[in-house]
Design a protein around this motif. Structure first.
Motif, PDB file in Angstrom:
ATOM      1  N   PHE A  69       0.809  -1.217   0.000  1.00 51.98           N
ATOM      2  CA  PHE A  69       0.000   0.000   0.000  1.00 51.98           C
ATOM      3  C   PHE A  69       0.846   1.273   0.000  1.00 51.98           C
ATOM      4  O   PHE A  69       0.295   2.373   0.126  1.00 51.98           O
ATOM      5  N   GLY A  70       2.165   1.151  -0.145  1.00 48.18           N
ATOM      6  CA  GLY A  70       3.038   2.311  -0.289  1.00 48.18           C
ATOM      7  C   GLY A  70       3.001   3.252   0.895  1.00 48.18           C
ATOM      8  O   GLY A  70       2.917   4.481   0.717  1.00 48.18           O
ATOM      9  N   LEU A  71       3.075   2.723   2.104  1.00 49.18           N
ATOM     10  CA  LEU A  71       2.935   3.523   3.317  1.00 49.18           C
ATOM     11  C   LEU A  71       4.291   3.788   3.972  1.00 49.18           C
ATOM     12  O   LEU A  71       5.169   2.923   3.982  1.00 49.18           O
ATOM     13  N   SER A  72       4.451   4.969   4.530  1.00 48.62           N
ATOM     14  CA  SER A  72       5.627   5.265   5.335  1.00 48.62           C
ATOM     15  C   SER A  72       5.532   4.535   6.669  1.00 48.62           C
ATOM     16  O   SER A  72       4.497   3.926   6.986  1.00 48.62           O
ATOM     17  N   ASP A  73       6.584   4.603   7.464  1.00 44.56           N
ATOM     18  CA  ASP A  73       6.563   3.916   8.758  1.00 44.56           C
ATOM     19  C   ASP A  73       5.456   4.470   9.659  1.00 44.56           C
ATOM     20  O   ASP A  73       4.710   3.710  10.285  1.00 44.56           O
ATOM     21  N   LEU A  74       5.348   5.800   9.720  1.00 49.69           N
ATOM     22  CA  LEU A  74       4.308   6.408  10.544  1.00 49.69           C
ATOM     23  C   LEU A  74       2.927   6.095   9.996  1.00 49.69           C
ATOM     24  O   LEU A  74       1.999   5.768  10.762  1.00 49.69           O
ATOM     25  N   ALA A  75       2.765   6.183   8.678  1.00 48.97           N
ATOM     26  CA  ALA A  75       1.455   5.889   8.082  1.00 48.97           C
ATOM     27  C   ALA A  75       1.071   4.433   8.299  1.00 48.97           C
ATOM     28  O   ALA A  75      -0.119   4.123   8.477  1.00 48.97           O
ATOM     29  N   MET A  76       2.050   3.537   8.299  1.00 43.31           N
ATOM     30  CA  MET A  76       1.755   2.123   8.543  1.00 43.31           C
ATOM     31  C   MET A  76       1.283   1.919   9.979  1.00 43.31           C
ATOM     32  O   MET A  76       0.328   1.177  10.227  1.00 43.31           O
ATOM     33  N   GLU A  77       1.951   2.565  10.920  1.00 42.69           N
ATOM     34  CA  GLU A  77       1.518   2.457  12.324  1.00 42.69           C
ATOM     35  C   GLU A  77       0.087   2.960  12.487  1.00 42.69           C
ATOM     36  O   GLU A  77      -0.749   2.301  13.133  1.00 42.69           O
ATOM     37  N   GLU A  78      -0.206   4.109  11.898  1.00 41.08           N
ATOM     38  CA  GLU A  78      -1.548   4.673  12.034  1.00 41.08           C
ATOM     39  C   GLU A  78      -2.592   3.813  11.326  1.00 41.08           C
ATOM     40  O   GLU A  78      -3.728   3.685  11.809  1.00 41.08           O
ATOM     41  N   ALA A  79      -2.213   3.195  10.200  1.00 39.02           N
ATOM     42  CA  ALA A  79      -3.150   2.329   9.488  1.00 39.02           C
ATOM     43  C   ALA A  79      -3.517   1.113  10.326  1.00 39.02           C
ATOM     44  O   ALA A  79      -4.666   0.636  10.274  1.00 39.02           O
ATOM     45  N   LEU A  80      -2.558   0.609  11.102  1.00 38.98           N
ATOM     46  CA  LEU A  80      -2.849  -0.542  11.958  1.00 38.98           C
ATOM     47  C   LEU A  80      -3.854  -0.186  13.055  1.00 38.98           C
ATOM     48  O   LEU A  80      -4.625  -1.041  13.504  1.00 38.98           O
ATOM     49  N   TYR A  81      -3.857   1.077  13.474  1.00 40.62           N
ATOM     50  CA  TYR A  81      -4.848   1.525  14.450  1.00 40.62           C
ATOM     51  C   TYR A  81      -6.209   1.761  13.798  1.00 40.62           C
ATOM     52  O   TYR A  81      -7.248   1.488  14.393  1.00 40.62           O
ATOM     53  N   GLU A  82      -6.194   2.267  12.567  1.00 37.46           N
ATOM     54  CA  GLU A  82      -7.434   2.736  11.951  1.00 37.46           C
ATOM     55  C   GLU A  82      -8.148   1.680  11.109  1.00 37.46           C
ATOM     56  O   GLU A  82      -9.373   1.685  11.036  1.00 37.46           O
ATOM     57  N   ILE A  83      -7.397   0.793  10.435  1.00 31.49           N
ATOM     58  CA  ILE A  83      -7.986  -0.104   9.441  1.00 31.49           C
ATOM     59  C   ILE A  83      -8.015  -1.529   9.984  1.00 31.49           C
ATOM     60  O   ILE A  83      -6.967  -2.174  10.154  1.00 31.49           O
ATOM     61  N   ALA A  84      -9.193  -2.015  10.249  1.00 30.49           N
ATOM     62  CA  ALA A  84      -9.350  -3.321  10.891  1.00 30.49           C
ATOM     63  C   ALA A  84      -8.849  -4.459  10.012  1.00 30.49           C
ATOM     64  O   ALA A  84      -8.286  -5.437  10.518  1.00 30.49           O
TER      65      ALA A  84
END
Length: 328
Positions: A69-84
């Motif tokens: 999904f082409g995510l940065s490290d911070l964006a990946m962390e936040e995606a794990l919180y937001e996207i079930a």
């Protein structure tokens, strides 16, 4: 099994599957997890007196999610919180700790320091070969330019010294090149080499061959490739330069030449499919990191994942899971 949070329970009870969920369910079935985990395990930190590391399987899944999904490290962390769906794929739950951006960064650096990206590609290709999807009877070679930021507005005040500019047509490009060797039967990538953008395609052609092919295809940029490879018995099908064919007189000879070039082009077209997957499916618009080694490792991983993406329907058909669902 850990207790499910209210958010995860609500997600688990919904009825419609999104495209992301379908994609992750397919990848769950086609990635050779056991082989890749055995590869990484000797390099992964072991539990000591301090905080225990996350399971290898979780971090590998997070790493693949980041690439898909082409995510940065911070964006990946936040995606794990937001996207079930991502959280479930990584085998995480909100009732437990979620890997932070530093943990995600350290896992990627561990793979880079131990040069595991080429081994990941090799393990994936070995798996595809066992499934008779990678035959290696012939190869197609090609390269694509991947842009790098040309701005000097950074901490060093200069462009990446390992990236260079090159001219393609009438346009200049700054960045690197991804050179690949592709299986002529399946269109799957078997070899990847990363260089600066100003490196001529033909200079690295010998590195793109696995040595078992009987025929190799390339565009006009690979003219003279037969003189640069160790295997002299290889049959080369190199595209003629367009101006050479156009300059021929009208008649039978020109029609025959155009027919040969059309046939060769129809075979070479397979090499464009992996480029489309990493650039459009996985969103690789520009290089993600600074330095050639880091970006090459990233690109090799993407091509390994693109092989699984391109072969997923055949792999799912072999397992009888054409419309896979997440395990409950």
């Amino acid at each position: 099994m850990s207790q499910m949070s209210f958010g995860d329970a609500e997600y688990h009870g919904k009825r419609k599957q999104t495209r992301r969920e379908v994609f992750l369910a397919e990848m769950e079935h086609v990635v050779p997890w056991d082989s890749l985990l055995r590869l990484i395990e000797p390099c992964y930190p072991v539990a000591g007196r301090g905080r225990h590391p996350y399971p290898i399987a979780t971090m590998l899944r997070v790493h693949f999610l980041q690439n898909w999904f082409g995510l940065s490290d911070l964006a990946m962390e936040e995606a794990l919180y937001e996207i079930a769906s991502m959280r479930q794929f990584a085998r995480l739950t909100l009732t437990q700790a979620i890997p932070d951006e530093t943990t995600i960064l350290n896992f990627r650096r561990m793979l880079e320091d131990n040069e595991l990206a080429p081994e990941i590609l090799a393990r994936v290709n070995a798996y595809l070969s066992r499934k008779k999807l990678l035959l290696k009877r012939g190869s197609i070679v090609d390269a694509t330019i991947i842009a790098a930021p040309s701005s000097t507005k950074n901490a060093d005040g200069e462009r990446d010294p390992e990236m260079h500019q090159t001219k393609k047509g009438n346009q200049w490009h700054f960045g690197m090149k991804a050179h690949i060797g592709v299986d002529v039967d399946s269109g799957l990538v078997h070899t990847v080499v990363g260089t600066a953008a100003n490196e001529a395609d033909v200079e690295v052609v010998d590195e793109l061959l696995h040595g078992k092919e009987k025929v190799a295809y390339g565009d006009a940029g690979y003219t003279g490739a037969d003189k640069r490879v160790t295997c002299k018995k290889l049959c080369w099908e190199i595209a003629a330069k367009r101006g050479k064919v156009q300059a021929m007189k009208e008649g039978r000879a020109k029609r025959a030449a155009e027919k040969r070039e059309t046939r060769k082009a129809s075979i070479r077209a397979k090499v464009e499919h992996p480029f489309r997957v990493i650039k459009r499916q996985f969103g690789l618009v520009k290089v993600r990191f600074r330095g050639l080694a880091k970006n090459t490792a990233h690109i090799i991983t993407l091509f390994a994942l693109s092989n699984l993406w391109m072969a997923r329907r055949k792999l799912l058909a072999m397992t009888g899971s054409l419309r896979p669902q997440f395990a409950t």
